[in-house]
Design a protein around this motif. Structure first.
Motif, PDB file in Angstrom:
ATOM      1  N   LYS A 135     -13.622  38.729   1.487  1.00 34.58           N
ATOM      2  CA  LYS A 135     -14.607  38.648   2.583  1.00 34.58           C
ATOM      3  C   LYS A 135     -15.257  37.277   2.634  1.00 34.58           C
ATOM      4  O   LYS A 135     -15.459  36.709   3.707  1.00 34.58           O
ATOM      5  CB  LYS A 135     -15.657  39.738   2.427  1.00 34.58           C
ATOM      6  N   TRP A 136     -15.563  36.764   1.450  1.00 34.75           N
ATOM      7  CA  TRP A 136     -16.173  35.428   1.410  1.00 34.75           C
ATOM      8  C   TRP A 136     -15.196  34.412   1.983  1.00 34.75           C
ATOM      9  O   TRP A 136     -15.564  33.534   2.773  1.00 34.75           O
ATOM     10  CB  TRP A 136     -16.563  35.081  -0.035  1.00 34.75           C
ATOM     11  N   ALA A 137     -13.908  34.572   1.621  1.00 35.68           N
ATOM     12  CA  ALA A 137     -12.898  33.629   2.103  1.00 35.68           C
ATOM     13  C   ALA A 137     -12.736  33.700   3.613  1.00 35.68           C
ATOM     14  O   ALA A 137     -12.457  32.697   4.264  1.00 35.68           O
ATOM     15  CB  ALA A 137     -11.562  33.931   1.409  1.00 35.68           C
ATOM     16  N   GLN A 138     -12.927  34.903   4.178  1.00 34.28           N
ATOM     17  CA  GLN A 138     -12.806  35.035   5.640  1.00 34.28           C
ATOM     18  C   GLN A 138     -14.027  34.511   6.372  1.00 34.28           C
ATOM     19  O   GLN A 138     -14.066  34.533   7.603  1.00 34.28           O
ATOM     20  CB  GLN A 138     -12.626  36.512   6.007  1.00 34.28           C
ATOM     21  N   GLY A 139     -15.060  34.098   5.638  1.00 28.24           N
ATOM     22  CA  GLY A 139     -16.263  33.584   6.279  1.00 28.24           C
ATOM     23  C   GLY A 139     -17.317  34.651   6.517  1.00 28.24           C
ATOM     24  O   GLY A 139     -18.314  34.391   7.172  1.00 28.24           O
ATOM     25  N   LYS A 140     -17.083  35.855   5.994  1.00 30.14           N
ATOM     26  CA  LYS A 140     -18.090  36.921   6.132  1.00 30.14           C
ATOM     27  C   LYS A 140     -19.121  36.741   5.025  1.00 30.14           C
ATOM     28  O   LYS A 140     -19.033  37.352   3.966  1.00 30.14           O
ATOM     29  CB  LYS A 140     -17.425  38.284   6.042  1.00 30.14           C
ATOM     30  N   ARG A 141     -20.062  35.834   5.299  1.00 26.89           N
ATOM     31  CA  ARG A 141     -21.016  35.425   4.265  1.00 26.89           C
ATOM     32  C   ARG A 141     -22.436  35.643   4.772  1.00 26.89           C
ATOM     33  O   ARG A 141     -22.648  35.799   5.964  1.00 26.89           O
ATOM     34  CB  ARG A 141     -20.815  33.951   3.932  1.00 26.89           C
ATOM     35  N   GLY A 143     -26.310  34.951   5.955  1.00 29.66           N
ATOM     36  CA  GLY A 143     -27.159  33.929   6.556  1.00 29.66           C
ATOM     37  C   GLY A 143     -26.400  32.784   7.179  1.00 29.66           C
ATOM     38  O   GLY A 143     -25.403  32.971   7.879  1.00 29.66           O
ATOM     39  N   ILE A 144     -26.860  31.559   6.910  1.00 28.52           N
ATOM     40  CA  ILE A 144     -26.258  30.402   7.575  1.00 28.52           C
ATOM     41  C   ILE A 144     -24.878  30.078   7.030  1.00 28.52           C
ATOM     42  O   ILE A 144     -24.159  29.268   7.602  1.00 28.52           O
ATOM     43  CB  ILE A 144     -27.133  29.136   7.465  1.00 28.52           C
ATOM     44  N   LEU A 145     -24.504  30.696   5.908  1.00 25.71           N
ATOM     45  CA  LEU A 145     -23.161  30.441   5.372  1.00 25.71           C
ATOM     46  C   LEU A 145     -22.097  31.176   6.184  1.00 25.71           C
ATOM     47  O   LEU A 145     -20.907  30.938   6.017  1.00 25.71           O
ATOM     48  CB  LEU A 145     -23.088  30.883   3.910  1.00 25.71           C
ATOM     49  N   TYR A 146     -22.546  32.084   7.058  1.00 21.87           N
ATOM     50  CA  TYR A 146     -21.610  32.912   7.843  1.00 21.87           C
ATOM     51  C   TYR A 146     -20.684  32.030   8.672  1.00 21.87           C
ATOM     52  O   TYR A 146     -21.128  31.111   9.360  1.00 21.87           O
ATOM     53  CB  TYR A 146     -22.426  33.818   8.757  1.00 21.87           C
ATOM     54  N   ASP A 147     -19.390  32.308   8.571  1.00 26.24           N
ATOM     55  CA  ASP A 147     -18.414  31.423   9.216  1.00 26.24           C
ATOM     56  C   ASP A 147     -17.235  32.225   9.756  1.00 26.24           C
ATOM     57  O   ASP A 147     -16.104  31.768   9.730  1.00 26.24           O
ATOM     58  CB  ASP A 147     -17.952  30.386   8.181  1.00 26.24           C
ATOM     59  N   TYR A 148     -17.494  33.449  10.231  1.00 24.69           N
ATOM     60  CA  TYR A 148     -16.403  34.292  10.724  1.00 24.69           C
ATOM     61  C   TYR A 148     -16.239  34.031  12.216  1.00 24.69           C
ATOM     62  O   TYR A 148     -17.208  34.028  12.961  1.00 24.69           O
ATOM     63  CB  TYR A 148     -16.759  35.759  10.452  1.00 24.69           C
ATOM     64  N   PRO A 149     -15.012  33.795  12.675  1.00 22.28           N
ATOM     65  CA  PRO A 149     -14.846  33.322  14.061  1.00 22.28           C
ATOM     66  C   PRO A 149     -15.272  34.327  15.133  1.00 22.28           C
ATOM     67  O   PRO A 149     -15.781  33.929  16.162  1.00 22.28           O
ATOM     68  CB  PRO A 149     -13.347  33.016  14.150  1.00 22.28           C
ATOM     69  N   ASN A 150     -15.037  35.629  14.942  1.00 22.01           N
ATOM     70  CA  ASN A 150     -15.371  36.539  16.030  1.00 22.01           C
ATOM     71  C   ASN A 150     -16.295  37.671  15.603  1.00 22.01           C
ATOM     72  O   ASN A 150     -15.844  38.787  15.359  1.00 22.01           O
ATOM     73  CB  ASN A 150     -14.104  37.106  16.672  1.00 22.01           C
ATOM     74  N   PRO A 151     -17.591  37.374  15.494  1.00 25.32           N
ATOM     75  CA  PRO A 151     -18.531  38.427  15.116  1.00 25.32           C
ATOM     76  C   PRO A 151     -18.761  39.396  16.283  1.00 25.32           C
ATOM     77  O   PRO A 151     -18.652  39.023  17.448  1.00 25.32           O
ATOM     78  CB  PRO A 151     -19.811  37.661  14.798  1.00 25.32           C
ATOM     79  N   VAL A 152     -19.045  40.635  15.945  1.00 24.48           N
ATOM     80  CA  VAL A 152     -19.322  41.650  16.959  1.00 24.48           C
ATOM     81  C   VAL A 152     -20.665  41.352  17.623  1.00 24.48           C
ATOM     82  O   VAL A 152     -20.848  41.541  18.812  1.00 24.48           O
ATOM     83  CB  VAL A 152     -19.365  43.051  16.302  1.00 24.48           C
ATOM     84  N   ASN A 153     -21.581  40.862  16.801  1.00 26.10           N
ATOM     85  CA  ASN A 153     -22.945  40.692  17.275  1.00 26.10           C
ATOM     86  C   ASN A 153     -23.508  39.458  16.609  1.00 26.10           C
ATOM     87  O   ASN A 153     -23.152  39.147  15.475  1.00 26.10           O
ATOM     88  CB  ASN A 153     -23.752  41.944  16.895  1.00 26.10           C
ATOM     89  N   GLU A 154     -24.388  38.742  17.304  1.00 25.72           N
ATOM     90  CA  GLU A 154     -24.872  37.479  16.723  1.00 25.72           C
ATOM     91  C   GLU A 154     -25.751  37.688  15.489  1.00 25.72           C
ATOM     92  O   GLU A 154     -25.985  36.756  14.732  1.00 25.72           O
ATOM     93  CB  GLU A 154     -25.647  36.687  17.783  1.00 25.72           C
ATOM     94  N   SER A 155     -26.235  38.892  15.292  1.00 27.07           N
ATOM     95  CA  SER A 155     -27.057  39.142  14.099  1.00 27.07           C
ATOM     96  C   SER A 155     -26.232  39.618  12.915  1.00 27.07           C
ATOM     97  O   SER A 155     -26.785  40.051  11.912  1.00 27.07           O
ATOM     98  CB  SER A 155     -28.126  40.177  14.413  1.00 27.07           C
ATOM     99  N   GLU A 156     -24.897  39.551  13.036  1.00 25.46           N
ATOM    100  CA  GLU A 156     -24.075  40.035  11.941  1.00 25.46           C
ATOM    101  C   GLU A 156     -24.322  39.321  10.610  1.00 25.46           C
ATOM    102  O   GLU A 156     -24.225  39.947   9.552  1.00 25.46           O
ATOM    103  CB  GLU A 156     -22.597  39.962  12.315  1.00 25.46           C
ATOM    104  N   PRO A 157     -24.667  38.018  10.608  1.00 22.35           N
ATOM    105  CA  PRO A 157     -24.977  37.379   9.325  1.00 22.35           C
ATOM    106  C   PRO A 157     -26.049  38.125   8.548  1.00 22.35           C
ATOM    107  O   PRO A 157     -26.020  38.192   7.309  1.00 22.35           O
ATOM    108  CB  PRO A 157     -25.476  35.991   9.730  1.00 22.35           C
ATOM    109  N   LEU A 158     -27.010  38.720   9.267  1.00 21.25           N
ATOM    110  CA  LEU A 158     -28.082  39.452   8.595  1.00 21.25           C
ATOM    111  C   LEU A 158     -27.537  40.692   7.881  1.00 21.25           C
ATOM    112  O   LEU A 158     -27.972  41.037   6.796  1.00 21.25           O
ATOM    113  CB  LEU A 158     -29.116  39.865   9.648  1.00 21.25           C
ATOM    114  N   TRP A 159     -26.567  41.338   8.527  1.00 20.12           N
ATOM    115  CA  TRP A 159     -25.918  42.480   7.869  1.00 20.12           C
ATOM    116  C   TRP A 159     -25.306  42.044   6.551  1.00 20.12           C
ATOM    117  O   TRP A 159     -25.460  42.696   5.533  1.00 20.12           O
ATOM    118  CB  TRP A 159     -24.852  43.084   8.794  1.00 20.12           C
TER     119      TRP A 159
END
Lengths: 226, 636
Positions: A135-141, A143-159
């Motif tokens: 998950k970390w490698a895919q960018g699912k990190r 806060g601001i480290l979040y780097d996943y190209p297609n999030p469902v929602n802009e608040s997904e980093p908080l999840w």
């Protein structure tokens, strides 16, 4: 805290028969009770520690239900279930090890402790290698480290922040518990635990059950509720 | 004591019993050489030595935090002004000069400036880049930043490193086991660990000060605390320090709860315990239940600063008000961690120095637990301006509940003094001072709990004065009173009561001059945490500053009196005040294991009407007419 009698003629007896209580207690039972109360109080503090994550989860889930639903879909319930099973089995084995200490079943005492410790390692291994790592490698990190190209929602980093903080703190507890169980196992190999002296096994068991219990709450909240 | 059941023979019992009492001498006896003594103290599991070490650490940090407060007061002597003067020079040009007045402390701020040669051209380094050097800038803003650092330093040290461990850890460690007749706390090794965690956490916090200080205020409110000083780690150090100190508090509380449950001497039921123990027990419950929440909060805050996880960051969808809820869910109960042990000491001071049974013992005992229970449901009154109006109304109503058990205690203490034999010595003076000051502190809490008045008083000097009357007028005064009460017991030396009284009076006057003026400042609209103010406030600020320096003189005298007593004081008898609780039955200073034999409790801690105090002669302690005939002079 206990001291070992090395002088009396019974010094050839198993170690657990020679364990005496610390000098400021009146009896062994009193020491046992004190340690148990102490561990229960400590478990209370652990519940309150995790309460912070549960409150954060509840509030942000209410605020951003879409982000939490989307984030939750990224978690694989199969790995979560496997880890739940591992912890449940380990809870059984550590409970069994306490029973073995009480009945002076030294082989199964040691076996169960060691088995429990390896369950802890297996849990951590699955968590690191099959969940955090990819998950970390895919960018699912978080806060601001979040780097996943297609999030469902802009608040997904908080999840992901809630996920990593809650499961990460839980994982730290698993690892500490595993280390303690290895120590208890080492002491068991020296014959320190038996029917008259099993305080260490008992309170470690209490702690391990709590680690299990917290996961029992984290697992459905994070993996199963969509 | 060893396994008595297997040793029914009394002689063997004695032999076993003494095998543990290698040191029948005082706990203060050095171990031999200097290094051996240092090692003996650093690795001690003796609750008395740990209590003494906590006490000196607390006193040193109290001095450090106090110096910061004096700096704050000095800075407020004069309002900071940016003065622009326009003059015409010899060439007939108009020259405007600006200067800052009223600013005393300004440590400046480092800034990268390009290096220029004599003609003002930038100097290039070997790679052709402009060369820069670090210079310190001093201006109005950096002076205000220095001020912010000073009051943060004061608040953080006083709350986390002084008041929380003062009575609970220092006096609590020393006296809780002795007063219940135990040899030690339930987990002595854990107690040693708590001490070293405290030292470790304090080092983190103090290190952040030496690295430039923190300007967040002791409350670390987000988003300011997650963004300020972003180029430096010192805020993280301070928060980590507070996080670590929390573990010390939890483990101490846990240890004391178990100790009170399991290690009371034979004959001591729950309602035979001194009220100090009840108060300390209630405190320990709060420590165990509240501190983990600040643990998780500060953990999230550290991650917020380091990784920007966004939980408290509105830019990422997080919620800064959540931080306030988390923070006060701990920090409001912890207000009672600070004041309850002070209340506990007050019981001992009043009963012993007025020789009277505490009026309404059970009511006072249950009031301690009542305050502890209510403390967990009132945190929202710190958020009146940042939470919804329904929540604010509920929290306001709940907050008034605190006044009930507190009022019970106040009335019972005053009733205790009625028709008692008051000895007006230093401990009693401090006890009376606490009654007076805490009454003011408590009553001024009510307008702050009332929503309508709080909208006006919120974040004003009224709040500052209120909590100083409670925290300092209540806790610190009770702590110092407790030091004078128990100093002869702790170190076996008497102090000069006359000089101690001089210091106490100065402290009392200085305290009131410093903080009573701040009620006026607050009601007139002076906000807290500001380095400057409008001119009409100056006279109040100056009175307050004068008061703070009177306070300094008072505390210096008290410190000198206590140190002098340690070095050159007269030997203290075991029971100099005629106290009735168990600590007065042992030697002054106590022996290594507190009591030569496990004490058997035959009378209550406040039975002044029926029992001659331990170590007193019945001739010197006439009991009142009609007292029972079985005079039990304590256990021997």
């Amino acid at each position: 805290m206990s001291t070992i009698d090395t002088e009396s003629p019974s010094a050839k007896q198993p170690l657990w028969t020679r364990m005496t209580h610390a000098h400021h207690f009146r009896s062994h039972d009193e020491e046992f009770d004190a340690c148990k109360i102490g561990m229960w109080l400590f478990l209370t503090t652990e519940v309150l520690l995790f309460s912070g994550f549960f409150v954060a989860y509840a509030i942000f889930r209410a605020m951003y239900p879409e982000a939490f639903r989307g984030g939750s879909h990224h978690l694989d319930w199969r790995w979560g279930s496997l880890n739940t099973a591992i912890l449940l089995i380990s809870s059984f084995t550590i409970a069994y090890s306490i029973r073995c200490a009480q009945t002076n079943n030294q082989f199964w005492l040691k076996f169960n402790l060691l088995f429990t410790a390896f369950c802890g390692l297996a849990f951590a291994g699955i968590k690191f290698a099959l969940e955090y790592g990819p998950k970390w490698a895919q960018g699912k990190r978080p806060g601001i480290l979040y780097d996943y190209p297609n999030p469902v929602n802009e608040s997904e980093p908080l999840w992901w922040s809630v996920y990593y903080m809650a499961t990460g703190t839980h994982l730290a507890h698993v690892l500490i518990g595993t280390a303690v169980i290895f120590i208890i196992w080492y002491r068991a190999t020296k014959g320190m635990y038996g029917p008259k002296h099993y305080t260490g096994v008992e309170i470690t068991g209490l702690y391990w059950h709590l680690v299990d219990l917290i996961w029992i709450f984290l697992f459905p909240l994070l993996y199963l509720i969509h | 004591m060893s396994d008595t059941s297997s040793n029914p023979d009394p002689h063997e019992f004695d032999a076993v019993d003494h095998s543990h009492d290698h040191h029948e001498g005082s706990y203060l006896e050095p171990a031999g050489g200097v290094w051996a003594t240092i090692k003996q103290w650093a690795l001690t599991k003796d609750h008395k030595k740990l209590g003494v070490m906590y006490m000196f650490a607390v006193l040193i940090l109290f001095f450090l935090g106090g110096v910061a407060a004096l700096g704050v007061r000095a800075e407020l002597w004069e309002p900071v002004r940016y003065k622009t003067t326009t003059t015409v020079n010899d060439q007939g040009e108009t020259v405007t000069t600006q200067e800052v007045t009223g600013q005393i402390f300004n440590v400046g701020r480092p800034k990268e400036e390009p290096v220029t040669d004599a003609d003002g051209n930038p100097v290039l380094d070997d790679n052709g880049e402009p060369l820069t050097e670090t210079v310190r800038v001093y201006n109005l803003q950096t002076g205000n930043e220095t001020y912010n650092r000073m009051f943060t330093l004061h608040g953080a040290i006083m709350v986390f490193m002084v008041i929380i461990p003062s009575v609970p850890a220092a006096l609590g460690n020393f006296f809780l086991p002795i007063m219940i007749g135990a040899k030690d706390v339930a987990f002595p090794r854990l107690n040693l660990l708590s001490w070293w965690i405290y030292v470790f956490g304090s080092i983190f916090a103090v290190a952040s000060i030496f690295l430039g200080g923190v300007d967040t205020g002791w409350t670390f409110y987000t988003p300011y605390s997650t963004t300020t000083d972003a180029d430096h780690w010192r805020v993280v150090y301070m928060i980590t320090g507070a996080f670590i100190l929390g573990f010390s508090s939890i483990l101490t509380g846990l240890n004391f709860v178990v100790t009170v449950h399991k290690l009371r001497a034979p004959g001591m039921g729950w309602f035979d315990m001194p009220l100090f123990i009840w108060a300390r027990y209630a405190t320990a419950i709060i420590q165990v239940l509240a501190t983990p929440v600040i643990g998780v909060t500060l953990l999230l805050l550290i991650m917020e600063r380091l990784l920007h996880i966004g939980i408290f960051d509105p830019n990422l969808g997080g919620d800064p008000v959540l931080f306030q809820h988390f923070f006060w869910f701990y920090s409001h109960p912890v207000v009672y961690v600070m004041i309850l042990p002070g209340f506990g000491i007050l019981n001992e001071l009043l009963a012993v120095h007025a020789h009277k049974r505490i009026f309404g013992y059970r009511a006072v005992a249950f009031a301690s637990l009542g305050i502890a229970a209510v403390s967990f449901i009132v945190w929202g009154h710190h958020l009146f301006t940042s939470e919804g109006s329904l929540a604010a109304t509920v929290f306001s109503a709940l907050t008034f509940l605190v006044a009930i058990p507190t009022g019970v205690k106040m009335f019972n203490w005053i009733a205790t003094l009625y028709k008692s034999s008051i000895v007006l010595n230093t401990p009693m003076f401090y006890a009376l001072a606490v009654l007076f000051l805490f009454a003011i502190g408590g009553l001024t809490g009510l307008p702050l709990a009332t929503l309508a008045t709080d909208m006006h008083l919120h974040d004003s000097y009224f709040v500052v004065a209120h909590f100083h009357y409670v925290m300092m007028g209540g806790t610190i005064m009770a702590f110092v009173g407790g030091l004078f009460h128990w100093w002869p017991k702790m170190f076996g030396k008497m102090y000069n009561d006359r000089w101690a009284m001089v210091g106490a009076v100065l402290v009392f006057i200085g305290f009131n001059v410093t903080f009573f003026t701040q009620f006026f400042l607050g009601t007139r609209g002076m906000p807290r945490r500001y380095a400057s103010y409008v001119d009409e406030f100056q006279i109040w600020h100056q009175i307050s500053t004068i008061g703070s320096y009177i306070l300094l003189v008072g505390f210096l005298i008290e410190g000198a009196v206590l140190l002098h007593a340690m070095i050159a004081g007269k030997k203290a008898p075991p029971n100099p005040w005629g106290g009735m609780s168990l600590e007065w039955e042992t030697e002054s200073p106590p022996i290594e294991h507190n009591f030569p034999h496990e004490p058997i409790v035959k009378h209550g801690p406040y039975d002044y009407d029926e029992v001659v105090p331990p170590h007193w002669d019945p001739k010197d302690y006439p009991l009142p007419e009609g007292a029972p005939s079985h005079h039990e002079p304590g256990h021997h």
